[in-house]
Scaffold this motif. Structure first.
Motif, PDB file in Angstrom:
ATOM      1  N   SER A  13       0.759  -1.320  -0.030  1.00  0.00           N
ATOM      2  CA  SER A  13      -0.024  -0.014   0.119  1.00  0.00           C
ATOM      3  C   SER A  13       0.861   1.275   0.012  1.00  0.00           C
ATOM      4  O   SER A  13       1.691   1.444   0.980  1.00  0.00           O
ATOM      5  N   ASN A  14       0.578   2.053  -0.798  1.00  0.00           N
ATOM      6  CA  ASN A  14       1.369   3.443  -0.913  1.00  0.00           C
ATOM      7  C   ASN A  14       0.730   4.529  -0.238  1.00  0.00           C
ATOM      8  O   ASN A  14       1.166   5.467   0.010  1.00  0.00           O
ATOM      9  N   ARG A  15      -0.611   4.088   0.278  1.00  0.00           N
ATOM     10  CA  ARG A  15      -1.300   5.066   1.022  1.00  0.00           C
ATOM     11  C   ARG A  15      -2.076   4.063   2.192  1.00  0.00           C
ATOM     12  O   ARG A  15      -2.039   2.893   1.979  1.00  0.00           O
ATOM     13  N   ASP A  16      -2.839   4.828   2.965  1.00  0.00           N
ATOM     14  CA  ASP A  16      -3.424   3.930   3.903  1.00  0.00           C
ATOM     15  C   ASP A  16      -4.820   3.475   3.148  1.00  0.00           C
ATOM     16  O   ASP A  16      -5.910   3.757   3.273  1.00  0.00           O
ATOM     17  N   GLU A 107       6.411 -19.508 -16.510  1.00  0.00           N
ATOM     18  CA  GLU A 107       6.092 -18.542 -15.320  1.00  0.00           C
ATOM     19  C   GLU A 107       6.176 -17.159 -15.755  1.00  0.00           C
ATOM     20  O   GLU A 107       6.971 -16.650 -16.404  1.00  0.00           O
ATOM     21  N   LEU A 108       5.195 -16.571 -14.975  1.00  0.00           N
ATOM     22  CA  LEU A 108       5.013 -15.165 -15.115  1.00  0.00           C
ATOM     23  C   LEU A 108       4.913 -14.230 -13.998  1.00  0.00           C
ATOM     24  O   LEU A 108       4.594 -14.742 -12.778  1.00  0.00           O
ATOM     25  N   GLU A 109       5.679 -13.032 -13.999  1.00  0.00           N
ATOM     26  CA  GLU A 109       5.820 -12.283 -12.775  1.00  0.00           C
ATOM     27  C   GLU A 109       4.928 -11.023 -13.120  1.00  0.00           C
ATOM     28  O   GLU A 109       5.325 -10.298 -14.055  1.00  0.00           O
ATOM     29  N   PHE A 110       4.073 -10.531 -12.265  1.00  0.00           N
ATOM     30  CA  PHE A 110       3.086  -9.319 -12.703  1.00  0.00           C
ATOM     31  C   PHE A 110       3.512  -8.429 -11.607  1.00  0.00           C
ATOM     32  O   PHE A 110       3.656  -8.540 -10.608  1.00  0.00           O
ATOM     33  N   THR A 111       3.532  -7.155 -12.281  1.00  0.00           N
ATOM     34  CA  THR A 111       3.814  -5.948 -11.495  1.00  0.00           C
ATOM     35  C   THR A 111       2.715  -4.923 -11.810  1.00  0.00           C
ATOM     36  O   THR A 111       2.706  -4.565 -12.821  1.00  0.00           O
ATOM     37  N   ALA A 112       1.620  -4.667 -11.135  1.00  0.00           N
ATOM     38  CA  ALA A 112       0.726  -3.573 -11.445  1.00  0.00           C
ATOM     39  C   ALA A 112       0.798  -2.561 -10.344  1.00  0.00           C
ATOM     40  O   ALA A 112       0.773  -2.776  -8.814  1.00  0.00           O
ATOM     41  N   SER A 113       0.973  -1.219 -10.770  1.00  0.00           N
ATOM     42  CA  SER A 113       1.329  -0.257  -9.664  1.00  0.00           C
ATOM     43  C   SER A 113       0.481   1.154 -10.111  1.00  0.00           C
ATOM     44  O   SER A 113       0.263   1.559 -11.512  1.00  0.00           O
ATOM     45  N   ASN A 114      -0.296   1.743  -9.210  1.00  0.00           N
ATOM     46  CA  ASN A 114      -0.826   3.049  -9.430  1.00  0.00           C
ATOM     47  C   ASN A 114      -0.511   3.889  -7.991  1.00  0.00           C
ATOM     48  O   ASN A 114       0.314   3.353  -7.183  1.00  0.00           O
ATOM     49  N   PRO A 115      -0.950   5.068  -8.014  1.00  0.00           N
ATOM     50  CA  PRO A 115      -0.576   5.899  -6.789  1.00  0.00           C
ATOM     51  C   PRO A 115      -1.052   5.453  -5.633  1.00  0.00           C
ATOM     52  O   PRO A 115      -0.316   5.508  -4.380  1.00  0.00           O
TER      53      PRO A 115
END
Length: 295
Positions: A13-16, A107-115
């Protein structure tokens, strides 16, 4: 379809913000294995192996990165496409997979990122048919030049011109094996070769070759990587400008050698002729298993 096959999911978590980290229908991202419906992955033809369902509409396709690797093999190229709710993850051939031909797990490595948060996940597909074999890749052919690095022939003579133009669906493309010129007395003749895709062990085998414009006397035969196993030599002479097809059925001794080296075989084109212009145009070749045991 399978959900969350053989992997793990983590959320930072980038925020609460509180989010569901599971693979159920209420998860932020749901990873769905669709590899059972995937087509064959081959050169220029990606295939969708996973689907990402974004249940909150929290991500865009640019927010998602995926790395893919054949289990026990090299990296595959990946693309992520789709809208705000469903994304398709496709894999395609890369330079690291030029020796692959068969069925593999990925094998797949996923990275999903938002603020607000970052989700990382690892998943493994079911078996996927992959045909990325590239005969023009430097590790899959060998001649006397300094580009091809296949293990055999260990003592090459002459050249393979356009080595990647074999086994192409375009009938106008071919490779040409060219013997060394007569003036090079220490390297007369021709000996070039290709590394072959693996075949299933424990059977009888057949080699099919198509060629034309044969000048001089050319033979073909198989060797293993160490060069200490080889089959009989078979002539591929004649033909002129018309494409010739030859089918070679191996005897019991050769079948055993092929079976024992099924993932370690090289096709050699050889001539003892040393006149100028001694060559053969090679359209295609395929080694295949035709029976389940040697006769």
């Amino acid at each position: 379809m399978l959900f969350g096959t053989g992997g793990s999911t983590q959320i930072t978590s980038n925020r609460d913000v509180t989010v569901n980290t599971g693979d159920g229908e209420d998860a932020v991202l749901r990873f769905v294995d669709v590899s059972g419906n995937a087509g064959t992955v081959d050169s220029g033809s990606p295939s969708v192996v996973y689907e990402i369902q974004d249940n909150l509409g929290a991500f865009e396709s640019d927010d998602i990165e995926v790395e893919a690797r054949v289990v026990g093999g090299g990296a595959l190229d990946t693309t992520v496409t789709g809208g705000t709710e469903t994304f398709d993850v496709a894999v395609s051939c890369s330079d690291d997979t030029s020796e692959l031909s068969g069925s593999y797990t990925v094998e797949l490595e996923f990275t999903a990122s938002n603020p607000d948060f970052t989700i990382t996940a690892t998943r493994t597909t079911g078996l996927v048919d992959i045909d990325c074999y590239d005969f023009g890749s430097s590790n899959n052919y060998r001649d006397s030049g300094d580009v091809g690095t296949a293990a055999q022939p260990a003592n090459p003579k002459g050249a393979l011109e356009s080595p990647g133009s074999v086994n192409d669906s375009d009938e106008d493309t071919f490779a040409t094996a060219v013997a060394a010129q007569r003036s090079k007395s220490d390297k007369k003749g021709g000996r070039v070769g290709y590394a072959l895709p693996s075949v299933e062990p424990g059977g009888t085998y057949q080699l099919n070759i198509s060629y034309k414009n044969t000048n001089g006397s050319w033979n073909v035969y198989l060797k293993n990587k160490a060069g200490d196993e080889w089959t009989q030599k078979f002539s591929i002479n004649g033909g002129g400008p018309d494409v010739q097809s030859k089918t070679i059925n191996f005897n019991n001794t050769d079948n055993v050698k092929i079976s024992n080296n099924s993932d370690n075989l090289y096709l050699i084109f050889e001539t003892t002729s040393n006149g100028n212009g001694v060559s053969v145009d090679i359209y295609s070749f395929e080694l295949s298993r035709t029976g389940t045991k040697a006769n």
